[in-house]
Design an enzyme around this catalytic site. Structure first.
Site, mmCIF file in Angstrom:
data_model
loop_
_atom_site.group_PDB
_atom_site.id
_atom_site.type_symbol
_atom_site.label_atom_id
_atom_site.label_comp_id
_atom_site.label_asym_id
_atom_site.label_seq_id
_atom_site.Cartn_x
_atom_site.Cartn_y
_atom_site.Cartn_z
ATOM 1 N N CYS A 106 141.858 56.926 -59.447
ATOM 2 C CA CYS A 106 142.395 58.214 -59.898
ATOM 3 C C CYS A 106 142.607 58.224 -61.411
ATOM 4 C CB CYS A 106 143.676 58.552 -59.153
ATOM 5 S SG CYS A 106 144.952 57.287 -59.229
ATOM 6 N N SER A 158 144.992 53.963 -37.650
ATOM 7 C CA SER A 158 146.218 53.494 -38.291
ATOM 8 C C SER A 158 146.780 52.403 -37.410
ATOM 9 C CB SER A 158 147.237 54.628 -38.427
ATOM 10 O OG SER A 158 148.507 54.080 -38.755
ATOM 11 N N ARG A 159 146.937 51.264 -37.966
ATOM 12 C CA ARG A 159 147.483 50.162 -37.189
ATOM 13 C C ARG A 159 148.932 50.469 -36.807
ATOM 14 N NH1 ARG A 159 144.855 45.639 -36.552
ATOM 15 N NH2 ARG A 159 143.487 46.032 -38.313
ATOM 16 N N ARG A 160 149.672 50.960 -37.784
ATOM 17 C CA ARG A 160 151.107 51.142 -37.569
ATOM 18 C C ARG A 160 151.423 52.320 -36.656
ATOM 19 N NH1 ARG A 160 154.907 52.385 -42.630
ATOM 20 N NH2 ARG A 160 156.875 52.744 -41.542
ATOM 21 N N SER A 188 146.615 57.108 -42.028
ATOM 22 C CA SER A 188 148.044 57.409 -42.137
ATOM 23 C C SER A 188 148.543 57.226 -43.566
ATOM 24 C CB SER A 188 148.851 56.523 -41.188
ATOM 25 O OG SER A 188 148.735 55.167 -41.579
ATOM 26 N N GLY A 189 147.726 56.657 -44.418
ATOM 27 C CA GLY A 189 148.089 56.539 -45.831
ATOM 28 C C GLY A 189 147.855 57.858 -46.555
ATOM 29 N N ALA A 216 145.808 58.532 -49.246
ATOM 30 C CA ALA A 216 144.413 58.843 -49.577
ATOM 31 C C ALA A 216 143.662 59.257 -48.310
ATOM 32 C CB ALA A 216 143.746 57.631 -50.223
ATOM 33 N N LEU A 228 141.462 51.831 -47.063
ATOM 34 C CA LEU A 228 142.184 50.600 -46.751
ATOM 35 C C LEU A 228 142.844 50.040 -48.002
ATOM 36 C CD1 LEU A 228 139.396 49.143 -44.491
ATOM 37 C CD2 LEU A 228 141.746 49.607 -43.753
ATOM 38 N N ALA A 276 151.984 54.850 -49.304
ATOM 39 C CA ALA A 276 152.864 55.403 -48.285
ATOM 40 C C ALA A 276 153.919 54.430 -47.795
ATOM 41 C CB ALA A 276 152.031 55.901 -47.100
#
EC number: 1.2.1.103
Lengths: 344, 344, 344, 344
Positions: free
Chosen positions: A148, A36-38, A12-13, A15, A75, A184
C-alpha cells in the site's frame, strides 16, 4: 459472460475482507470459498458486519480449500512462500496480496525480509501497480499486488523520474498511514484507549516497502521512507520532498503527470488554487479505488512537494488487485470498483 | 511574594485563552483584565467553558484596557505592530504571542509577511524559546514568543547544529499540525463536517515560520518546512529528515541532546526500544508544557529522523510564554506549568 | 429503458449532494441540472470532492432551472412551501427532502414550525418511509421524504405498535446524531476546534421530528425525543425505551419485526449473542441505505430497548428518497443503492 | 504538614494510574509503592507515558507490598473481596475503587455480581459520592468509591428525589460512556480499527451500576440504565428522562440543585440560553474533577431531561476517591484536584 469462481484465502483479515466486499459486487466473479482458520464455521458477517445481508458464505478452514478459477491470497507475509506448491495447484490464476513475491532481487528481499524460502520464484510474479505495469499484467497468471505504501509512493514519483523532472538528490517520503495497516489482530498497541488520538511514529527508518519502491522506480533513485500512523482507520497520505532540475517549472511537472495518467480511470490530479479541499486528502478516497495526486513547487528553491492520497485497503491493496485482475481477464478495468466515496 | 497584575489582550482567542487558563492558576499572577472586541461584556466561561467556576472576569473591549504590570498580547498578526505605542505605554513588560516582533532581519520579515510598519523595533524584542534563549530572557522587558511550529523545529534541530552533528545537506521538516492552529474564527474550511476525518495539507511550501527557524539556527542551514493538518484539535508532531556527518553515531546524537537539555524541566528524551509508546506523541503532551524529543538513526545511510511533540497552544505558545515570563521575573521556571498530561 | 432526467435544487448542501452522488450512479437517471445560489458557476467537485472525475456538471443558479422529468428539492425548510408554484410547474414528479410537506395535520405543523404558507397542500404529498408507505408511494407524484430522525424512530417503533407489543406508557427516544445534520453552512458552533471531541446535547426537548413520528405511528402514542450530537460526521443511533405488554416475550418482538420486515432489502435485524458487533452501529451503515435494527428485553421488568442505526444522509434522507422514487417509477427498488458499507 | 504514605495496588490500570497521576501532585501524599503483576520491574512511564519525568517509581509485584498509611486498591472486581485480610492488614485506611464493597444489601449484590465471598463486610465501607456522603466520609477508614456511571446518575438525580420534584414514574437513564471504561486490557473488541468510529451499545439492560444507584437514591425509585459507548477515550454524559410533579416548574428544579450543591467546589450548573456550549459536555471536564449538571424542562408535558458530564476516570473514579480521602484526612477538599480542563 461466464462468471469465474474466486476463492479468498485469509478472508477474515482486512485485505481479504476488502477483496471479498469488492468481489461480491463484481458481475463476473462468483465467490466460491473464503477461508479463515480462526473463524471457520462462522458466517462472514460475524467478522465483517458490513456484509450482513450480502452473502450467506461461511468461513472454512484453509484445509478445505477446493480448486477455483482464481485464488486470492491474503495471508500473513511468508506463509504463501512456504506453502506455495499447495496453493498454486488449486487455481491457474493467483493474486497475492502479501509481500512474498513482490521483489525480483533476492538481495533486496534478504535485506528487508530475511532469507526467501523459494528464491527461484522471485521474478515469476508480475508486480502490480496497474497504472505502471498494465502491459505485463495482461498476460499474468501470477500477480503480486504492490504494497500500500509503495503504491502511493510509486504513483507519485514514477512519472517524475520517467520524465527526468527531478534532480538526483535524495527523495524523502513521509507516509501518514492508518491503524488498519496493522492488520486485524488485536495487540496491546492497538487497544483503543491507547491508540485513539495518538500520532504514532511507526517506522522512522528501515521501512520494508523501500525495497519495492526502489526496484520499481526508473534509475533506482535514493528514496527514504518514514511512516507515521495517525488514528485514521483507513487511508494513506504520501508526501515526497524532492527538487526539480534547474530551469524546470510547474508546467513540466503537470506535463509529466498528464503523460503518465491521461485516461487513467482511477488517477485524479488534485491541485486547486482556491476552495477548502485543494490537495489530495485520504478522507475523500476512502472506500474507493482512486489515487488523488497533487503537488506544489516552491519556485525560489526548486523544491517539489508531491502528495498522493489513497485508501490503503482499496487502491493500496484489494482494489488495485481487482483492477489488475480485470486487466488480466480482459474485463473492463473499472468493474466492481466504481464507488465514488462520500462527502461529507 | 507580591502578586503582579497581568492583562491579556485578545483573550477570547485560543492563544490568549490558554495564557489565561495558566495565569489563573499561577501563584504570583493576578489577572486584571481580559479583552475581546467580539465578546466584550460576556463572562469568560461563555467563550472558554473549561473556566466555569474558575473566574468571575468578563471580557472588556480593548479600549478599556488599563495599566498593568504585565501585558500579554494575543492579537492577530500585524495588529500590535500597528498599535505598538498604545499598548507599550500600558505596561513595562510586554509578552507578545504574535509574529510581529519575532524576527530581527527586516528582509526576512518582508519576504514572509510584507512590509513591517515599525522596522526599527525589529530586534528589540527577545525571541523566546526558553531552552535556547534563557540568558537573554532574564533581562527582557519585551518578549516575543516563538511560533509553535518554529518551537518544535528549533528544539529538535538546535542542539544538533550547535554540536555539528549534521551534514550540510538540506533539512526537510514535516509538521503535523492541528485545527486549533487556525484560530478561533469559524470559516467554511473549519466547518466540522468538512474538517473532521480529513488530513489537509496546509502549507506544502512557503511556511512563514521558516523565517524564525532559519534565523535562530546556528549557521542558517537550508531548512524546508511542510505543514500538514490532521484533525487533532491540539498538538504538533515535527519530524526532520537530515544526515549525520560521516562516522558520527547514535551516541553523538544522544550526547548533543544531553548537553543541550540536561536539567531542562520541560524537555524529555523519548526513545524506547520496546513498549507501545516508543517515540514522542502529541497526545501525551496535550495540555502540558513538555517537549518530547526522540530520534532514529539509519545506520547504513546516516539518515537521522528527529521527532518532537508539543502542544501547540502550551509549549508552542502560551506555556513557553509563561515560562519565559517566569524566567524574566526570577520566579521558579515551572510555576503554573506543572500539569503532567493524561493517560489514557 | 429510457433514462429519466432529474434536476436537484440545492445540490451544494449535504442532502442534495448525497442525492446527486446516488443519482450519478443510477442506471435510469440522468442528472440534468444541479442548482446552488452560492456556488453557481463552479464545477460540482469544487463543493463535493468525492465527485471528482464523476461528473462535468456545474452548479447553476435556481433561476436557470429548466423543466425535467423529476425534481428533487433539497432546500432549507420553508423555501419550497413559499415558492411551490414555481417549482411544481417544472416537473411532474417532485421529491422534497425538507420538512415542508411531511405533515398532514396543520395544528401539528403550527406547533413545531409555525404558520404554514400553503396549508391546503398539507396532506397532498405522500410521506415516505418506504418500508411503511410503499403502497401509497406507487402512485405518488409528490413525495415528501421523512426526516432522518423520524425515519430511524419509525422504523424501530412502527412494527411494535402495529403488532400491539407495547404497553401504553410514554416512549423515550434518544437520538445520537451527527454533525452533518446541521447542514453545510459553517457557524461558530460548527467550528472544528469547538466541535471535535464534544458530545453536544442538541435538542433535549421539543424536537420537531416529534410531529412526524406521532402522526405516523399507529395509535399516536406518547413519544418523547431527545437528540444528542456526537462528533461523528454521519449516522444516527436511535434507542427507544418502552415496556412490552405483560406476558409478552422476546419471541413476540422478533415476530413483530419479522412480519414487518421479512423480504425488505434494506432492513437488517442485528442481534448477536456473541462477537464484537452485536447491536446496530451507525458506523457499519455509513454510506449505505441500510437500517440495522436490534433490541434487548429485560425479562424481570419488561423493559424493551430498541436500537436503530442508519446513515442520516442516505437511509435518513437521500437514499430513502431514491428508494421511494424507484418504487414510484416501477424500477427495482434497490437500484443505485447497493453499496454495502466498509469494514474496518 | 507531615506527608502520608500511599501505595496503589493495580497502578498499571487506568483507575490506579489516574490515582497515581493525582497523588504525585498532591502536597500531603507521598507515593510509596505502586503494584502491577504484569509490569513489575518496569518504570511507571513505560505504562503511563504522561508521567515521564514525574516519578522514578517502578512497579512492584503485589507480593512485595509493604505497610503504608493509606492503601488505594484498583483491582479487578472480586479480587479485594477474596484477599481482603491480606490488604486490610497493610494500612489503616483503605480506598477501594472496585465494586466489591459498594453495596450494603447482599441480595442486590447477588443479583448483579453473584455470591459475595465476605458478605459480613458489606456495609462496613463508606460509599463515596463526596457531595452526597461527605459527613459519613469524615470518619471513614474504609472507603468504597462509587462507580463512574453511578456517580453521574446519582449527582443528577439525588437532589431531585430528595426535594420531591419528580413524579414516581420510571426514570430512564442513558449513559454515553467511553472506551477507557473497559479497562487497560486489549481485547478483540477494543482493537482500534474495530472500535474507532463506532457507537457501540454496551449494556442496553442489566447494567450493574443500577444496584448502587437504586440503593443510594431516596425512596429507591425505579431507575433503568442503558449504557452506550461512543469512541471517546474518557468521559460520561448521563441523560435522565423523568417527569416533574404537576405544577412544579423550572424554578423548583433550580432550587433543588442549589440547595444540594451551593458551595460545592466541583459541581457546576451548566444551562445557557445562548452560546455554543449550553449544556454539560464531557469534553470540557476531561482530566478534571468537575461534574457539570444541566437540565431542560418541557413545559407542556412536564418531561424533565437531566444531563451530567464527568470524566469517568477522575470525578467518576480516582478524583472522587481522592476528594473523599481529602475529606477523611481533614485536608482541603480540592487539594490535588485543581486542573480546570482544556479549551479548545
Amino acid at each position: 459472460m461466464d462468471r469465474k469462481t474466486v476463492s479468498i484465502v485469509g478472508a477474515s483479515g482486512y485485505a481479504g475482507g476488502e477483496f471479498l466486499r469488492l468481489a461480491l459486487s463484481h458481475p463476473y466473479l462468483e465467490v466460491k470459498q473464503v477461508t479463515s482458520r480462526r473463524f471457520a464455521g462462522e458466517p462472514v458477517p460475524f467478522v465483517h458486519p458490513n456484509l450482513r445481508g450480502r452473502t450467506n458464505l461461511k468461513f472454512v478452514s484453509p484445509e478445505k480449500l477446493e480448486p477455483a478459477d482464481i485464488l486470492v491470497l491474503a495471508l500473513p507475509h511468508g506463509v504463501l512462500a512456504r506453502e506455495f506448491d499447495r496453493y498454486s495447484a488449486l487455481a491457474p490464476i493467483l493474486v497475492d496480496l502479501s509481500a512474498d513475491f513482490r521483489l525480483k532481487d533476492p538481495e533486496l528481499y534478504r535485506k528487508y525480509y530475511g532469507e526467501h524460502p523459494r528464491p527461484e520464484l522471485l521474478g515469476r510474479f508480475v508486480y502490480a501497480v496497474p497504472e505502471i505495469h498494465r502491459e505485463a499484467l495482461k498476460g499474468a497468471d501470477w500477480i503480486a499486488g504492490a504494497g500500500c505504501n509503495a503504491t502511493a509512493t510509486l504513483l507519485g514519483l514514477y512519472p517524475l523520474l520517467k520524465a527526468g523532472v527531478l534532480k538526483p538528490t535524495p527523495i524523502f517520503v513521509t507516509l501518514l498511514i492508518s491503524t488498519s495497516a496493522g492488520g486485524a489482530e488485536a495487540t496491546p498497541a492497538s487497544h483503543h484507549p491507547e491508540r485513539a488520538g495518538s500520532i504514532r511514529v511507526y517506522k522512522p527508518t528501515g521501512h520494508r516497502h523501500t525495497a519495492e519502491v526502489v526496484e520499481n522506480l526508473p534509475g533506482r533513485p535514493e528514496v527514504h521512507l518514514t511512516a507515521i500512523a495517525t488514528d485514521r482507520v483507513r487511508g494513506i497520505l504520501m508526501t515526497a520532498q524532492c527538487f526539480v532540475q534547474d530551469g524546470w517549472s510547474e508546467r513540466d511537472v503537470w506535463q509529466a503527470y498528464r503523460e503518465a495518467y491521461a485516461g487513467e480511470p482511477f488517477v485524479r490530479i488534485v491541485k486547486q488554487k482556491k476552495g477548502i479541499h485543494r490537495y489530495p486528502d485520504p478522507r475523500f478516497v476512502q472506500g474507493t479505488n482512486y489515487a488523488d495526486i497533487g503537488f506544489e513547487l516552491e519556485e525560489d528553491t526548486g523544491r517539489l512537494v508531491v502528495m498522493v492520497a489513497i485508501d490503503n485497503l482499496v487502491k493500496g491493496t484489494a482494489g488495485h488487485a481487482l483492477q489488475a485482475l480485470n486487466i488480466r481477464m480482459g474485463w473492463p478495468e473499472t468493474l466492481g470498483l466504481d464507488f465514488p466515496g462520500l462527502h461529507p
